[in-house]
Design a protein around this motif. Sequence first.
Motif, PDB file in Angstrom:
ATOM      1  N   LEU A  77       5.161   0.219   5.149  1.00  0.00           N
ATOM      2  CA  LEU A  77       5.085  -0.169   3.735  1.00  0.00           C
ATOM      3  C   LEU A  77       6.039  -1.301   3.366  1.00  0.00           C
ATOM      4  O   LEU A  77       5.607  -2.286   2.752  1.00  0.00           O
ATOM      5  CB  LEU A  77       5.328   1.077   2.875  1.00  0.00           C
ATOM      6  CG  LEU A  77       4.969   0.967   1.418  1.00  0.00           C
ATOM      7  CD1 LEU A  77       3.568   0.449   1.284  1.00  0.00           C
ATOM      8  CD2 LEU A  77       5.059   2.315   0.771  1.00  0.00           C
TER       9      LEU A  77
ATOM     10  N   TYR B 149      -5.211  -0.382   1.088  1.00  0.00           N
ATOM     11  CA  TYR B 149      -4.552   0.627   0.260  1.00  0.00           C
ATOM     12  C   TYR B 149      -3.875  -0.005  -0.947  1.00  0.00           C
ATOM     13  O   TYR B 149      -3.912   0.520  -2.047  1.00  0.00           O
ATOM     14  CB  TYR B 149      -3.506   1.376   1.089  1.00  0.00           C
ATOM     15  CG  TYR B 149      -4.082   2.308   2.105  1.00  0.00           C
ATOM     16  CD1 TYR B 149      -4.822   3.399   1.717  1.00  0.00           C
ATOM     17  CD2 TYR B 149      -3.862   2.109   3.453  1.00  0.00           C
ATOM     18  CE1 TYR B 149      -5.346   4.260   2.648  1.00  0.00           C
ATOM     19  CE2 TYR B 149      -4.376   2.968   4.396  1.00  0.00           C
ATOM     20  CZ  TYR B 149      -5.121   4.046   3.984  1.00  0.00           C
ATOM     21  OH  TYR B 149      -5.625   4.889   4.893  1.00  0.00           O
ATOM     22  N   ARG B 150      -3.216  -1.127  -0.725  1.00  0.00           N
ATOM     23  CA  ARG B 150      -2.466  -1.744  -1.825  1.00  0.00           C
ATOM     24  C   ARG B 150      -2.939  -3.163  -2.051  1.00  0.00           C
ATOM     25  O   ARG B 150      -2.162  -4.111  -2.086  1.00  0.00           O
ATOM     26  CB  ARG B 150      -0.972  -1.725  -1.502  1.00  0.00           C
ATOM     27  CG  ARG B 150      -0.486  -0.321  -1.321  1.00  0.00           C
ATOM     28  CD  ARG B 150       0.965  -0.187  -1.489  1.00  0.00           C
ATOM     29  NE  ARG B 150       1.292   1.225  -1.473  1.00  0.00           N
ATOM     30  CZ  ARG B 150       2.336   1.736  -2.082  1.00  0.00           C
ATOM     31  NH1 ARG B 150       3.143   0.965  -2.731  1.00  0.00           N
ATOM     32  NH2 ARG B 150       2.575   3.012  -2.009  1.00  0.00           N
ATOM     33  N   TYR B 152      -4.094  -4.420  -4.731  1.00  0.00           N
ATOM     34  CA  TYR B 152      -3.659  -4.959  -6.025  1.00  0.00           C
ATOM     35  C   TYR B 152      -2.436  -5.835  -5.859  1.00  0.00           C
ATOM     36  O   TYR B 152      -2.282  -6.851  -6.535  1.00  0.00           O
ATOM     37  CB  TYR B 152      -3.309  -3.814  -6.976  1.00  0.00           C
ATOM     38  CG  TYR B 152      -4.472  -3.272  -7.736  1.00  0.00           C
ATOM     39  CD1 TYR B 152      -5.099  -4.049  -8.687  1.00  0.00           C
ATOM     40  CD2 TYR B 152      -4.926  -1.994  -7.518  1.00  0.00           C
ATOM     41  CE1 TYR B 152      -6.171  -3.556  -9.389  1.00  0.00           C
ATOM     42  CE2 TYR B 152      -5.995  -1.497  -8.209  1.00  0.00           C
ATOM     43  CZ  TYR B 152      -6.613  -2.276  -9.151  1.00  0.00           C
ATOM     44  OH  TYR B 152      -7.663  -1.789  -9.837  1.00  0.00           O
ATOM     45  N   ASP B 153      -1.556  -5.418  -4.926  1.00  0.00           N
ATOM     46  CA  ASP B 153      -0.349  -6.186  -4.653  1.00  0.00           C
ATOM     47  C   ASP B 153      -0.711  -7.581  -4.173  1.00  0.00           C
ATOM     48  O   ASP B 153      -0.153  -8.590  -4.626  1.00  0.00           O
ATOM     49  CB  ASP B 153       0.450  -5.427  -3.598  1.00  0.00           C
ATOM     50  CG  ASP B 153       1.766  -6.076  -3.296  1.00  0.00           C
ATOM     51  OD1 ASP B 153       2.415  -6.497  -4.258  1.00  0.00           O
ATOM     52  OD2 ASP B 153       2.139  -6.155  -2.127  1.00  0.00           O
TER      53      ASP B 153
END
Lengths: 120, 183, 160
Positions: A77, B149-150, B152-153
């Motif tokens: 992440l 997953y992300r 939008y980032d």
Amino acid sequence: MIFPLCFALFVVGLYCALTKRNVIKIVIGLAIMEYAVNLFLVLLGYKKGITLADAQAPIIEPVTNLDDFFMKAVDPLPQALVLTSIVIGLGVTALAIAICIRLYQRYGTFDISEMRRLKG
Amino acid sequence: MGIELIMIIILIFILLGAIIAVEIKDLLSAVISIGVVGFGISIAFLFLQAPDLAIVQIAVETVLLVLLIRATIRRDIKSTHSHINWAGLICVVVLCLGLIGFGYFALQELEFGKPAITRLEEAPSNHYLKQGLTQTGSANIVTSVILDYRAYDTLGEASVLFTAIIGALAILRGIARKKKGGK
Amino acid sequence: MNGMSPIVQTVARFVKVFILLYGIYLTLTGHLTPGGGFAGGVVIASLYILLTLAYGKKFSLKYFPRKLAGSLDSVGALIFLVVAVLGFYFGGIFFANFLQKNYPGAEFSLLSAGTIPINNIAICIKVASSLFLVFIIMAVARIIDKKDGSKDYKQDQEKE
């Protein structure tokens, strides 16, 4: 010891941005701060093993043993967030350099105190 | 050789490059010293098992050096030393030393090599590592995070980059119109 | 910017294909190996910058004019958004990976991972064209030293 050194890198950039008169030096200070923050985030996600080879990049290959991979892989992440942050940093630094060139063309100097004198 | 020793050596190298870049008088030398910082960070990423970041950092640093040299070369790089504002300088030095002391004591508690995914079972990264290949089909988990997953980032990143480039274009084109109109 | 010496031009002629191939490889296999749209885009932008430095601004603008760069910048962002909206339409969620859900490819093959390779290509186009754009706009403004020591700022003739 590692995190304080990384923080010291940030403070070096902050010192440069606060004290230097040259506009290019201020941009350099901002770039150093950005690098320090990126490195700090990636350092937070590192998973230490016994030897150097016990940490693994979060990339699965066809030969990878999956159970072994979950044990060894570092945190993906922070890497994903820093990946976008690096490219944004390049864009923002390019914007700052454009402002520097514009200021030089307007005032003929990079010195900010000189600019203030010429303006007033 | 452990990872701590390697990281400390690389970080001291980077710090030396940063201090030279800050303190040297010649602007072109300062710009080249900032290259030391960027490429050192890239080596650090390689040791921290982040090959994606290492590739991006090397390419970005090269482009940034070209842009900075473009801005500084053939410009008037001699700065006039009229007088130094001693009060402000002392304030900044005290502030920086205080910040370093604060960081030293605050960050000592933070343990290197133990990320949140080892302490928390329900951390999102654990989910990404375990389900990433089956849910998104992407073998590179970092890519599956930034584009699935992300995402939008990444959309926000694209708009920020777009805005920054448009800002640079507007700033540098403004002069052209003004000069053409005759001053 | 008028280009550099013949040595630089010859070396640039040899390496340009390899740099372009490396950028395309990084982009297309971004979901399998290290790399991705960001890395590939920056590598391709650095290829344009190398060609501009080696051959001069006119050569670069002849094959990749500024309007095309600006359009490609918008096209990359639009492809990204269209994929996101299609995910909303077919999958029910903004940015849903509808291709992977309906037509899953074999793992570790080039045509897998649904919308991720499309997004990678879109980001590569966007990053490459926008970085080239910001470099070329900085290369346009230049300074000319006059004989009496003063400086004159001149804008190059724009061909659009």
